[in-house]
Write a protein that holds these residues in place. Structure first.
Motif, PDB file in Angstrom:
ATOM      1  N   ALA A  70    -108.599 -37.686  -0.259  1.00 32.69           N
ATOM      2  CA  ALA A  70    -110.010 -37.608  -0.645  1.00 32.69           C
ATOM      3  C   ALA A  70    -110.911 -37.935   0.549  1.00 32.69           C
ATOM      4  CB  ALA A  70    -110.295 -38.558  -1.805  1.00 32.69           C
ATOM      5  N   MET A  71    -110.507 -38.916   1.353  1.00 37.34           N
ATOM      6  CA  MET A  71    -111.281 -39.265   2.553  1.00 37.34           C
ATOM      7  C   MET A  71    -111.304 -38.102   3.541  1.00 37.34           C
ATOM      8  SD  MET A  71    -110.011 -43.199   3.032  1.00 37.34           S
ATOM      9  CE  MET A  71    -110.747 -43.413   4.632  1.00 37.34           C
ATOM     10  N   LEU A  72    -110.150 -37.458   3.715  1.00 42.08           N
ATOM     11  CA  LEU A  72    -110.080 -36.308   4.618  1.00 42.08           C
ATOM     12  C   LEU A  72    -110.984 -35.184   4.128  1.00 42.08           C
ATOM     13  CD1 LEU A  72    -106.270 -36.153   5.412  1.00 42.08           C
ATOM     14  CD2 LEU A  72    -108.110 -36.463   7.064  1.00 42.08           C
ATOM     15  N   PHE A  73    -110.919 -34.882   2.833  1.00 37.42           N
ATOM     16  CA  PHE A  73    -111.726 -33.796   2.278  1.00 37.42           C
ATOM     17  C   PHE A  73    -113.215 -34.071   2.397  1.00 37.42           C
ATOM     18  CE2 PHE A  73    -108.090 -32.222  -0.565  1.00 37.42           C
ATOM     19  CZ  PHE A  73    -107.744 -31.263   0.353  1.00 37.42           C
ATOM     20  N   SER A  74    -113.599 -35.333   2.426  1.00 35.10           N
ATOM     21  CA  SER A  74    -115.019 -35.657   2.540  1.00 35.10           C
ATOM     22  C   SER A  74    -115.455 -35.879   3.995  1.00 35.10           C
ATOM     23  CB  SER A  74    -115.352 -36.893   1.700  1.00 35.10           C
ATOM     24  OG  SER A  74    -114.702 -38.035   2.215  1.00 35.10           O
ATOM     25  N   SER A  75    -114.533 -35.718   4.941  1.00 36.95           N
ATOM     26  CA  SER A  75    -114.861 -35.938   6.350  1.00 36.95           C
ATOM     27  C   SER A  75    -115.676 -34.781   6.921  1.00 36.95           C
ATOM     28  CB  SER A  75    -113.583 -36.114   7.176  1.00 36.95           C
ATOM     29  OG  SER A  75    -112.909 -34.881   7.318  1.00 36.95           O
ATOM     30  N   GLU A  76    -116.410 -35.059   7.966  1.00 36.25           N
ATOM     31  CA  GLU A  76    -117.221 -34.034   8.632  1.00 36.25           C
ATOM     32  C   GLU A  76    -116.322 -32.970   9.275  1.00 36.25           C
ATOM     33  OE1 GLU A  76    -120.267 -31.717   9.795  1.00 36.25           O
ATOM     34  OE2 GLU A  76    -120.329 -33.380   8.377  1.00 36.25           O
ATOM     35  N   ALA A  77    -115.172 -33.383   9.820  1.00 37.67           N
ATOM     36  CA  ALA A  77    -114.271 -32.418  10.471  1.00 37.67           C
ATOM     37  C   ALA A  77    -113.781 -31.373   9.477  1.00 37.67           C
ATOM     38  CB  ALA A  77    -113.087 -33.148  11.101  1.00 37.67           C
ATOM     39  N   VAL A  78    -113.402 -31.795   8.275  1.00 36.08           N
ATOM     40  CA  VAL A  78    -112.928 -30.852   7.264  1.00 36.08           C
ATOM     41  C   VAL A  78    -114.095 -30.000   6.760  1.00 36.08           C
ATOM     42  CG1 VAL A  78    -111.907 -30.638   4.957  1.00 36.08           C
ATOM     43  CG2 VAL A  78    -110.897 -32.187   6.625  1.00 36.08           C
ATOM     44  N   ALA A  79    -115.274 -30.594   6.634  1.00 34.84           N
ATOM     45  CA  ALA A  79    -116.456 -29.829   6.211  1.00 34.84           C
ATOM     46  C   ALA A  79    -116.766 -28.732   7.235  1.00 34.84           C
ATOM     47  CB  ALA A  79    -117.650 -30.751   6.032  1.00 34.84           C
ATOM     48  N   SER A  83    -105.915 -32.560  14.994  1.00 32.47           N
ATOM     49  CA  SER A  83    -105.876 -33.810  15.757  1.00 32.47           C
ATOM     50  C   SER A  83    -105.925 -35.020  14.831  1.00 32.47           C
ATOM     51  CB  SER A  83    -107.042 -33.880  16.743  1.00 32.47           C
ATOM     52  OG  SER A  83    -106.891 -32.925  17.739  1.00 32.47           O
ATOM     53  N   ILE A  84    -106.766 -34.934  13.812  1.00 35.73           N
ATOM     54  CA  ILE A  84    -106.836 -36.030  12.844  1.00 35.73           C
ATOM     55  C   ILE A  84    -105.503 -36.182  12.115  1.00 35.73           C
ATOM     56  CG2 ILE A  84    -107.912 -36.779  10.675  1.00 35.73           C
ATOM     57  CD1 ILE A  84    -110.512 -35.421  11.716  1.00 35.73           C
ATOM     58  N   LEU A  85    -104.933 -35.060  11.666  1.00 35.71           N
ATOM     59  CA  LEU A  85    -103.650 -35.102  10.954  1.00 35.71           C
ATOM     60  C   LEU A  85    -102.530 -35.617  11.856  1.00 35.71           C
ATOM     61  CD1 LEU A  85    -103.924 -31.766   8.953  1.00 35.71           C
ATOM     62  CD2 LEU A  85    -104.250 -34.093   8.090  1.00 35.71           C
ATOM     63  N   ASP A  86    -102.537 -35.199  13.119  1.00 32.46           N
ATOM     64  CA  ASP A  86    -101.541 -35.689  14.070  1.00 32.46           C
ATOM     65  C   ASP A  86    -101.670 -37.200  14.250  1.00 32.46           C
ATOM     66  OD1 ASP A  86    -100.558 -33.136  14.469  1.00 32.46           O
ATOM     67  OD2 ASP A  86    -101.584 -32.841  16.379  1.00 32.46           O
ATOM     68  N   GLY A  87    -102.900 -37.674  14.340  1.00 34.94           N
ATOM     69  CA  GLY A  87    -103.130 -39.108  14.495  1.00 34.94           C
ATOM     70  C   GLY A  87    -102.634 -39.895  13.297  1.00 34.94           C
ATOM     71  N   ILE A  88    -102.904 -39.379  12.107  1.00 27.57           N
ATOM     72  CA  ILE A  88    -102.436 -40.046  10.889  1.00 27.57           C
ATOM     73  C   ILE A  88    -100.914 -40.057  10.858  1.00 27.57           C
ATOM     74  CG2 ILE A  88    -102.307 -39.832   8.369  1.00 27.57           C
ATOM     75  CD1 ILE A  88    -105.227 -38.726   8.516  1.00 27.57           C
ATOM     76  N   GLY A  89    -100.303 -38.919  11.167  1.00 30.31           N
ATOM     77  CA  GLY A  89     -98.836 -38.845  11.177  1.00 30.31           C
ATOM     78  C   GLY A  89     -98.230 -39.807  12.181  1.00 30.31           C
ATOM     79  N   SER A  90     -98.831 -39.901  13.349  1.00 32.84           N
ATOM     80  CA  SER A  90     -98.332 -40.805  14.380  1.00 32.84           C
ATOM     81  C   SER A  90     -98.460 -42.260  13.944  1.00 32.84           C
ATOM     82  CB  SER A  90     -99.091 -40.571  15.680  1.00 32.84           C
ATOM     83  OG  SER A  90     -98.618 -41.424  16.694  1.00 32.84           O
TER      84      SER A  90
END
Length: 147
Positions: free
Chosen positions: A19-28, A102-109
């Motif tokens: 939900a946080m990702l979906f509401s982020s500016e990057a995803v928007a 990049s955000i997803l990679d950071g979360i995965g890392s």
């Protein structure tokens, strides 16, 4: 696998992160760029044509320069790709895709490292490229991995 309170908590936290990702500016920005590309009828036709040419390209590649349409297909795929690469809407979409990735990679890392330094993360991740094993042990580079 048995559902425990711990697993339920992990799933709930994952849903909160989503939900946080979906509401982020990057995803928007990604969604806006995606909608802009795929709502443009002319651009959608160009993308469809390129996709069809890519299939033709893969067919020609099986035979290489001996295929009768080799030169025509090779030139056409380069021209179509160049036109798409130079399209401002597609360039914006690619930047937005990279930002989300990049955000997803950071979360995965972060998740992987929170479990153990031995947990593997995708090799394409920018977070891996800073490590001493970024080039891998089979490349002849100066890998200092300990096995």
């Amino acid at each position: 696998m048995m559902m425990t309170d711990e697993w339920i908590n992990i799933i709930e936290n994952a849903e909160e992160l989503t939900a946080m990702l979906f509401s982020s500016e990057a995803v928007a920005q990604y969604r806006r760029a995606y909608d802009e590309v795929y709502s443009d009828a002319e651009l959608a036709i160009s993308i469809k044509g390129f996709t069809e040419m890519k299939e033709r390209y893969e067919e020609v590649q099986r035979f290489g320069k001996y295929h009768p349409d080799y030169n025509r297909v090779m030139k056409s795929i380069r021209v179509q790709k160049r036109a798409l690469d130079l399209n401002e809407q597609i360039a914006t979409l690619r930047v937005a895709e990279n930002d989300v990735q990049s955000i997803l990679d950071g979360i995965g890392s972060l998740l992987a490292k929170s479990v153990s330094d031995a947990v593997k993360v995708p090799a394409g991740s920018v977070f891996v490229s800073d490590s001493s094993c970024a080039t891998g042990c089979g490349t002849g580079g100066g890998c200092s991995c300990s096995a």
